[in-house]
Structure formats: C-alpha cells, structure tokens
Scaffold this motif. Sequence first.
Motif, PDB file in Angstrom:
ATOM      1  N   ILE A   8      46.029 -23.790 125.967  1.00  0.00           N
ATOM      2  CA  ILE A   8      44.745 -23.440 125.352  1.00  0.00           C
ATOM      3  C   ILE A   8      44.969 -22.650 124.062  1.00  0.00           C
ATOM      4  N   ILE A   9      45.874 -21.678 124.109  1.00  0.00           N
ATOM      5  CA  ILE A   9      46.163 -20.865 122.927  1.00  0.00           C
ATOM      6  C   ILE A   9      46.749 -21.730 121.816  1.00  0.00           C
ATOM      7  N   ALA A  10      47.662 -22.641 122.155  1.00  0.00           N
ATOM      8  CA  ALA A  10      48.267 -23.534 121.162  1.00  0.00           C
ATOM      9  C   ALA A  10      47.205 -24.419 120.513  1.00  0.00           C
ATOM     10  N   PHE A  11      46.252 -24.878 121.318  1.00  0.00           N
ATOM     11  CA  PHE A  11      45.166 -25.715 120.795  1.00  0.00           C
ATOM     12  C   PHE A  11      44.315 -24.937 119.797  1.00  0.00           C
ATOM     13  N   SER A 201      52.994 -29.335 122.740  1.00  0.00           N
ATOM     14  CA  SER A 201      52.928 -30.393 121.728  1.00  0.00           C
ATOM     15  C   SER A 201      51.609 -31.150 121.796  1.00  0.00           C
ATOM     16  N   ILE A 202      51.199 -31.524 123.003  1.00  0.00           N
ATOM     17  CA  ILE A 202      49.933 -32.250 123.156  1.00  0.00           C
ATOM     18  C   ILE A 202      48.766 -31.380 122.680  1.00  0.00           C
ATOM     19  N   SER A 203      48.787 -30.098 123.053  1.00  0.00           N
ATOM     20  CA  SER A 203      47.718 -29.178 122.636  1.00  0.00           C
ATOM     21  C   SER A 203      47.696 -29.009 121.124  1.00  0.00           C
ATOM     22  N   ALA A 204      48.882 -28.871 120.523  1.00  0.00           N
ATOM     23  CA  ALA A 204      48.969 -28.662 119.084  1.00  0.00           C
ATOM     24  C   ALA A 204      48.520 -29.897 118.312  1.00  0.00           C
ATOM     25  N   ILE A 205      48.896 -31.066 118.789  1.00  0.00           N
ATOM     26  CA  ILE A 205      48.492 -32.306 118.117  1.00  0.00           C
ATOM     27  C   ILE A 205      46.980 -32.479 118.191  1.00  0.00           C
ATOM     28  N   ALA A 206      46.404 -32.240 119.376  1.00  0.00           N
ATOM     29  CA  ALA A 206      44.948 -32.351 119.533  1.00  0.00           C
ATOM     30  C   ALA A 206      44.228 -31.335 118.658  1.00  0.00           C
ATOM     31  N   GLY A 207      44.730 -30.093 118.643  1.00  0.00           N
ATOM     32  CA  GLY A 207      44.113 -29.062 117.808  1.00  0.00           C
ATOM     33  C   GLY A 207      44.255 -29.369 116.340  1.00  0.00           C
ATOM     34  N   GLY A 208      45.409 -29.901 115.934  1.00  0.00           N
ATOM     35  CA  GLY A 208      45.619 -30.263 114.534  1.00  0.00           C
ATOM     36  C   GLY A 208      44.686 -31.374 114.097  1.00  0.00           C
ATOM     37  N   TRP A 209      44.473 -32.360 114.973  1.00  0.00           N
ATOM     38  CA  TRP A 209      43.554 -33.460 114.647  1.00  0.00           C
ATOM     39  C   TRP A 209      42.136 -32.932 114.470  1.00  0.00           C
ATOM     40  N   LEU A 210      41.690 -32.075 115.399  1.00  0.00           N
ATOM     41  CA  LEU A 210      40.335 -31.524 115.309  1.00  0.00           C
ATOM     42  C   LEU A 210      40.187 -30.657 114.063  1.00  0.00           C
ATOM     43  N   GLY A 211      41.185 -29.835 113.770  1.00  0.00           N
ATOM     44  CA  GLY A 211      41.114 -28.973 112.597  1.00  0.00           C
ATOM     45  C   GLY A 211      41.050 -29.768 111.314  1.00  0.00           C
TER      46      GLY A 211
END
Length: 244
Positions: A8-11, A201-211
């Motif tokens: 969650i934090i990574a996202f 990695s999955i959280s970061a990729i999802a968060g990066g896409w949304l950002g």
Amino acid sequence: MDYIAIGIIAFILSVVFSIGGVGSAIAIVPTMTWLGIPLMVAKPTGLFINTLSMLSATVKNIKHGKLDHRFGLPILIMATIFAPLGAYSGKLIPKKYVLWVFIAFLLYSGTMMIFFRPRPREGSGNHIVEGSLIGGLAGFLGGLLGVGGGGIISPTLIMLGYEPKKVAATTALVVFFSSLSGFLTYWGMGALDWKLLGVVSISAIAGGWLGTHLMHFKMSSEQVKQIIGVILYLIALKMILKIL
C-alpha cells in the motif's frame, strides 16, 4: 513482515512521485528499512522498481525519436559500469555511513525539487566529459543506495542548462541500464526477497500508471514536485533522528 502494508505504501508513493516525474525508489527504499526490511534487501528491490518503470518510458522515447544517443552514451556507459561497483561497496561500507550518504542524496534531490529553476545553457561545453563524470557518480550512488541515480542525473543536467525534454529521455534510458546492472549485482550477491520484490513491484507499477494518468489532468507537476521535495526532506529528517 507486513507485505500488505508495504504494498500500500509503495503504491501511494509511486502515485505521488510519478505525477512529479520522479522515480519512487528514492522514497520506497528508506521506507522499507523503517518497516524492518534489511537495507541490503531493500536496495535491490528499489533498483528492480526503477528497471521496470524506466523500461516503458525508454521504449516510448525510442518510438517517438526523443533519444539523442551521442548525448546520452557517455552517461549511460559510465553509470552502467559504476552501478555494480556501488552495489559491491554496500557490503564493505558500514550501514551507518551508507545511511548518511542516503541522507545527503535526499537533501540534494529535495532542494533541487523545491528551489531550482532551469536556465538556458550558455555555450556548448564538453558533454562527453560532463556526461562521464555525472554518469559515474550517479551510477555509483545509484548502486550503493538502490535508487538508480536519476536523482543525480536529471537535476544536474538541467542545472547545467540542457534542454529538459532531452534530459528526461536520457535519464530514463540511463536509469534503466544502471538500475538493471545494479540489480543483477545484488542478485549475484544473493540479496533478494522474491516475495517482497513481487509485492512492491506490482504496487509501484500500478501506482506509477495511475500517477502518470493523473498528471495529464488538473494536477500541477510543479506543485507536486515541491510536495515531493518536502517529502524527501521529511524522510531525511527521520533518518537523521533514527541514526542519532
């Protein structure tokens, strides 16, 4: 280890940092250490995040012809060479000193985010020498700290007056290769937690896409960069208090 909390934090961090056009590993790595993850395990996780996030950016830049290979090649070569050296040095340098280097890196990046405004470059200069020095330093620090080195390359090149769009494309390419080089070095040293790697990695990729998606709407990237600068200052302060 609470993988859900880490995810969650990574996202959240990835959403905020991607809006400002910055890799989130610089914040995710120290955050993981606060949650009890050993620094030598957190660092390759950060490098893996950078590798994945910069791959898509690099492919896009190549398709649109935004890369200047002559400009970026010296930076790329030196960063890729020095990233493994930084990673290996992490085993030899006491953790306390590595954390102080991380603090200096955070303060530098935060200051550039908040206060620096780019100015046009005067004169051509020697981009081979400049690029080699910047690439070597960024690669070594990126491998040592697990952050890829983009926080050194991008603001330094812009400070020297290079065109921001060219800098962004070059930084994405260099950080991809230097992060991959550093990650493979940590893998060779056996410093990986595959479950942690997958979750973050999955959280970061999802968060990066949304950002990135939000960035194209009403969000002001300049205001977000100032917020990121403050976050980096706060992370540095927390690290200082923890060390002291």
